[in-house]
Enzyme design. Structure first.
Site, mmCIF file in Angstrom:
data_model
loop_
_atom_site.group_PDB
_atom_site.id
_atom_site.type_symbol
_atom_site.label_atom_id
_atom_site.label_comp_id
_atom_site.label_asym_id
_atom_site.label_seq_id
_atom_site.Cartn_x
_atom_site.Cartn_y
_atom_site.Cartn_z
ATOM 1 N N LYS A 105 31.068 -39.264 -26.373
ATOM 2 C CA LYS A 105 31.439 -40.657 -26.062
ATOM 3 C C LYS A 105 32.926 -40.906 -26.245
ATOM 4 O O LYS A 105 33.538 -41.656 -25.485
ATOM 5 C CB LYS A 105 30.636 -41.617 -26.930
ATOM 6 N N GLU A 190 28.176 -39.750 -41.672
ATOM 7 C CA GLU A 190 29.085 -38.641 -41.963
ATOM 8 C C GLU A 190 29.738 -38.835 -43.329
ATOM 9 O O GLU A 190 29.748 -39.942 -43.870
ATOM 10 C CB GLU A 190 30.193 -38.601 -40.895
ATOM 11 N N LYS A 205 31.062 -46.380 -26.999
ATOM 12 C CA LYS A 205 29.888 -46.534 -26.134
ATOM 13 C C LYS A 205 29.973 -47.821 -25.319
ATOM 14 O O LYS A 205 29.636 -47.841 -24.133
ATOM 15 C CB LYS A 205 28.626 -46.518 -26.995
#
Lengths: 437, 437
Positions: A105, A190, A205
């Protein structure tokens, strides 16, 4: 026909999932695509063979540019992520006349205009369904399924990590930082969660969604981006008091003055379907002038959900290469010669749980007799309630929920129960589906 | 390039909607399709010109076979419905080398195998997105978007009339027959409601879904079909007590023994998203082995929602005729030369309603001063609550919801409020989206 040879860049979470899906469902996919699809080469710095299937047919190197330059390969799947060297690899693949499928993305949002121009020039396809909302085919829905519409707006929950955090904050009154730590422990977030919680991932996105909705060039830098880090448990609670839920939404809207492109925490009325999309799930609500609101829901991340979108793109490419252009997508999804004559089960052989309602005399022993008949037929009861009689009625409704049973066995048992003198009329039955996998 | 000439059979609810959508959104659709799309001929026994736009470019006759035989026409849209003469018209169009788009679920479920074989033989496309779940692009999702998956099961609310009736029964405790009369008065149900309430319409659609999910020939006659006419208000109530909702579902599932194909009233746990799909809306839940559950929601019937799907099919056909096969669908939905550089609004120019939370001193006059500042900026307050103070705290949270305001104006007002001595710290703000059109 020989299988199409595919080069895979990246053997991490999504790359591994893609190899596994293409291996496990190879037959089914070939029946749909009209041709086998084989990953023959892959590039990865490191990978865990114990999590991968079909490795015996794949030549693995650590040189992604060698894969991109391999003349045998027709399609490159880019699953390395990030801006560089993904950009250079994709442009090189295009220059080499290869079709490209990517889940990246950031790459598309930042460099899509350049990449698509190159693809146009070289007559190849670049497909990126997996770049937005993971396994949900939202690019296809907007770009093809809603092609009749003037799109008015799109609002999406397009970052699963953020939605997981907000859901936990609401369900359990927890603090943001506390849930974030759990999300990291669970592998949803993450080690550096900035892209997720600050809305950057969602903005990538949304940039793509805005472009395909309104026909404008990709402009990531103009997308307003605000994270969820400042939301306090009391905001979640007060929102609830007002009848709202807080979601991290990406919103793009056509107005008279211009196009809105914005990612920020948003309160939505709690009765809206999208307000009830919880945990790591994604959903995108699209409003078109002809179709009205449509919503698309599913897993927005994860190994195989994302691989599902990547692989669908590969099938699209192969279908275009394979079938005559006028029959690119087979009428019944599978190529005409590939339909199979599987039996369709008569309803008596279908298994289901059941809700049962019967009108019984309100006296001792009746329930025991009914339960005995069911037990003799090995039908387990999960719940049973005797309801209040209607005024002046000597019979009462008895309702129950059974565990799963094959229909024929239930039919026989109910016929026996209907013979009992203490049971009047027919037994009402409604099948139960839990729809949980 | 000249527009593609299209012949339209039927100018009723869906036919009229299709003409109106193709007329209203002609520019936008041509930018997507790569070529103009013009309905040049239509066949109808009767129609209401006051409800139709673009009639000046359409030659209307009452002879559908003449339209199908017209050599100028490349695509036929069949919106007459029913088995005959729809079948004969579609087969004749195919024989004449024309592509066909249809919304006719009965025709596809009953005669699809024959029609697709003819299309295959003559090298034309037959598209039928609108045949299942109206405006929801569910055929495209299953046939293309989920092509990587072994589909495990599909469960859908695919008849809006039935769902409207069940929703009313639940919300208001009403009787089936009573709500059916209302649905007929509202135009949701036909004078003869058999196809809807007995599940035949849903079974037509489920037959199609089962075939594209599992790659089996269409077999309507083997689909088990049970209606909703026997559901009593007490069943709705008792289902609720058990934590379930009753929905009229079409379910198709792959099992070891064979394929289940069944339409019947079904109880679903009330927390499932699909259990909360109410009124005339449709939703289809698809479970794939890679992607997991995905859900598709939207209007399942009606003039323009169904026209949206019909028109998307026409765009698909035109894209295949027009663009080189390797770039059938433009990367950004619109053809590369058709992107426009609309302005993207800075966030200060975006309008939104807001939730505001500020910490204020708990004494007389504070709220009045804040309200005055907002009023001076012409910001209306929809709701305002002063919350309880935390123990030992002399300040209290004041929360409010504003009406829609342009962000810049809100920024200025909040800056002024933050200057007040009786307001401590920063004001928390969350944008509100009602997502209602």
């Amino acid at each position: 026909m020989n299988p199409v040879k595919v080069g895979l860049l990246g053997l991490g979470t999504v790359g591994g999932g893609t190899l596994n899906v293409l291996t496990r469902n190879a037959d089914e996919i070939a029946r749909r695509a009209g041709r086998g699809i084989q990953i023959t080469h892959a590039a990865a710095k490191a990978y865990d063979p114990s999590k991968l299937s079909g490795l015996d047919k794949v030549e693995i190197s650590d040189d992604a540019f060698a894969v991109v330059d391999n003349p045998e390969i027709e399609i490159i799947i880019e699953l390395i992520g990030g801006y560089s060297p993904a950009r250079e690899l994709v442009l090189k693949a295009i220059e080499n006349g290869k079709h490209v499928v990517t889940a990246n993305k950031a790459l598309i949002a930042m460099h899509g205009n350049e990449i698509f121009a190159a693809a146009q020039k070289h007559g190849v396809m670049v497909a990126f369904e997996a770049a937005v909302a993971g396994g949900i085919p939202i690019i296809k829905a907007v770009r093809e399924g809603l092609a009749a519409n003037r799109i008015e707006w799109i609002a999406g929950i397009i970052n699963g990590t953020g939605n997981f955090i907000l859901t936990e904050m609401r369900d359990k009154g927890r603090e943001f930082s506390d849930v974030l730590k759990e999300a990291q422990a669970l592998g949803y977030a993450e080690a550096d969660p900035t892209f997720d919680v600050e809305g950057i991932d969602a903005a990538h996105k949304l940039t793509i969604l805005g472009s395909i909705a309104f026909g404008i060039p990709l402009q990531f830098e103009k997308t307003y981006t605000e994270g969820i880090t400042k939301i306090e448990p009391q905001d979640v609670e007060y929102a609830n008091d007002f009848g709202y839920r807080i979601k991290h939404l990406g919103v793009t809207r056509m107005t008279d003055k211009g196009i809105e492109m914005r990612v920020h925490p948003t309160m939505i009325p709690h009765r809206r379907l999208i307000a009830n999309v919880d945990g790591v799930m994604n959903a995108v609500l699209v409003n078109g002038d002809a179709v009205g609101p449509t919503l698309y829901y599913g897993a927005g991340a994860g190994s195989e959900p994302t691989a599902s979108a990547v692989t669908a793109d590969v099938v699209d490419v192969v279908r275009a290469l394979t079938t005559d252009s006028e029959n690119r997508v087979p009428h019944l999804a599978f190529q005409p010669g590939e339909l199979v004559d599987l039996p369709i089960l008569p309803i008596e052989e279908v298994e289901s749980a059941y809700y049962l309602r019967m009108q019984v005399e309100d006296k001792p022993g009746v329930v025991a007799r009914i339960a005995t008949i069911l037990a003799d037929s090995q039908i387990s009861i999960e719940a049973i309630h005797q309801k209040e009689p209607a005024e002046g009625d000597s019979t009462v409704p008895l309702v129950m929920i059974t565990q799963t049973v094959v229909e024929k066995r239930l039919n026989d048992a109910l016929a026996a129960i209907e013979q009992l003198e203490s049971v009047s009329g027919q037994i009402m039955r409604i099948r139960i589906e839990r729809l949980d996998g």
